[in-house]
Design an enzyme around this catalytic site. Structure first.
Site, mmCIF file in Angstrom:
data_model
loop_
_atom_site.group_PDB
_atom_site.id
_atom_site.type_symbol
_atom_site.label_atom_id
_atom_site.label_comp_id
_atom_site.label_asym_id
_atom_site.label_seq_id
_atom_site.Cartn_x
_atom_site.Cartn_y
_atom_site.Cartn_z
ATOM 1 N N GLY A 1 53.903 -30.461 4.109
ATOM 2 C CA GLY A 1 52.916 -31.526 4.323
ATOM 3 C C GLY A 1 51.725 -31.357 3.402
ATOM 4 N N HIS B 1 54.569 -32.820 10.179
ATOM 5 C CA HIS B 1 53.783 -32.507 8.993
ATOM 6 C C HIS B 1 52.304 -32.508 9.328
ATOM 7 C CE1 HIS B 1 57.164 -33.792 6.022
ATOM 8 N NE2 HIS B 1 57.420 -32.683 6.671
ATOM 9 N N GLY C 1 62.173 -24.841 7.578
ATOM 10 C CA GLY C 1 61.107 -25.777 7.935
ATOM 11 C C GLY C 1 59.790 -25.030 8.044
ATOM 12 N N ASP C 2 58.704 -25.784 8.276
ATOM 13 C CA ASP C 2 57.386 -25.168 8.484
ATOM 14 C C ASP C 2 56.917 -24.357 7.278
ATOM 15 O OD1 ASP C 2 57.660 -26.170 11.122
ATOM 16 O OD2 ASP C 2 58.883 -24.421 11.591
ATOM 17 N N GLU C 3 57.211 -24.855 6.084
ATOM 18 C CA GLU C 3 56.812 -24.134 4.863
ATOM 19 C C GLU C 3 55.585 -24.769 4.210
ATOM 20 O OE1 GLU C 3 59.704 -25.974 4.884
ATOM 21 O OE2 GLU C 3 61.448 -24.677 4.684
#
Ligand code: IMP
Ligand code: MG
Length: 338
Positions: free
Chosen positions: A22, A48, A17-19
């Protein structure tokens, strides 16, 4: 029911996640002609961050298509917290976005207060987002869950199950948080890989481009035996975390930072079927002038950002047959080259 789908593109996370999915999804929604933007998994555990005309917005559940006037669908394998959903609707309306475009599958499951209580009681040692995700999926698979169609508050948002034209599927979480592929039980309770976007109701043959998102270093929020707490004590990695503002969008927790693990990234690219790889936050390593990655379990050092990027690009293109393109991006830059 689906009518005349031209093609489906998918954007998925290749890490934990957090790549910056968004940013990528927003850019795709803005520049390509999609008829729908759809979420296929997870709930408001996701976060996002999207910039629209220079203004920063955050969503947790509603797909980013909404920022560009595109019908935005929350699919049947998602889980929905009614209050959080309605809060997000209010937030979007306040900022002038047309929320009539937001629809939810009647088969999506409802996250209840008891799910949240159970999450806090049963999963505190795992560092979940405490949003009731695991208990909600537990009840779904036990076939005792409550669905969107049972919830009067959501009736007006129910989707007619129709998809057509060009569709963009927006991933949540990432490859290594997937219930099957991740470091179980330190995973989320949903299917984050692109094939599971088919739960929206189209056959896999329609999937065209798979955009895989990664960062030039790894981060992890929540407990994971592959990310020991000692990582916080490494001064270089801490500096990267600080410089890159590695703090969770949903929980405000500090993320553990590690050097990019190329062994894992290559597996994720191959198994996800990624055709376009976007590696973000190159500017953060440039600011701290630290260029390392892990490959074949060894740390490899580089003297410049260019050297590191060239090495990554050559390696992933040689190892991943389906991969066609590698794009490097800084933290804020719009990814023009998609
Ligand atoms: P849950 O999805 O809340 O059950 O959390 C399970 C694990 O996935 C925890 O380690 C969370 O920190 C992590 N996680 C869930 N959603 C996200 C996300 O959107 N970004 C990063 N980590 C996440
Ligand atoms: Mg996120």
């Amino acid at each position: 029911m689906l009518t005349n789908i031209d093609k489906v593109d998918v954007c998925c996370g290749l890490a934990w996640g957090d790549e910056a999915k968004g940013k990528i999804v927003a850019q795709l929604a803005k520049s390509k002609k999609y008829n729908f933007v759809c979420r296929w998994s997870g709930g408001h555990n996701a976060g996002h961050t999207v910039y629209v005309n220079g203004v920063k917005y955050k969503t947790h559940l509603i797909p980013c298509g909404i920022f560009y006037g595109i019908p935005s669908i929350i699919g049947p394998d998602c889980v929905v917290n009614v209050n959080k959903f309605l809060e997000e609707i209010k937030y979007l309306e306040k900022h002038g976005f047309n929320t009539n475009l937001i629809k939810i599958s009647q088969d999506a499951h409802i996250v209840t207060d008891n799910h949240i209580k159970d999450d806090k009681k049963l999963y505190s040692d795992q560092g979940t987002t405490f949003n009731g995700i695991a208990p909600c999926y537990r009840d779904k698979y036990a076939r005792t869950g409550i669905q969107v169609k049972n919830e009067p508050a959501l009736i007006r948002y129910i989707w007619n199950d129709i998809l057509y034209g060009n569709i963009l599927c927006e991933g949540a979480q990432g490859f290594w948080l997937d219930i099957n592929k991740g470091n179980y039980p330190y995973v989320t309770s949903s299917n984050t890989l692109p094939y599971s976007a088919c739960s929206l109701g189209f056959p896999p043959q329609y999937i065209n481009t798979i955009y895989g998102a990664a960062k030039i270093y790894d981060t992890r929020v929540g407990y994971d035996s592959d990310f020991p707490e000692e990582l916080f004590e490494d001064s270089h990695l801490s500096l990267i975390g600080k410089t890159g503002s590695e703090i969770g969008v949903t929980t405000g927790r500090k993320r553990k930072v590690n050097w990019l693990n190329l062994d894992k990234l290559i597996d994720a690219i191959i198994i996800s079927g990624t055709t376009v790889l976007i590696i973000s936050k190159t500017d953060i390593l440039e600011k701290v002038e630290l260029y390392n990655y892990i490959y074949q379990s060894n740390l490899h050092h580089f003297n410049s950002s260019d050297d590191m990027q060239k090495s990554i690009k050559d390696l992933v293109l040689s190892k991943c047959n389906l991969l066609k393109k590698v794009i490097f991006s800084d933290d804020v830059e719009i990814v023009n080259d998609l």
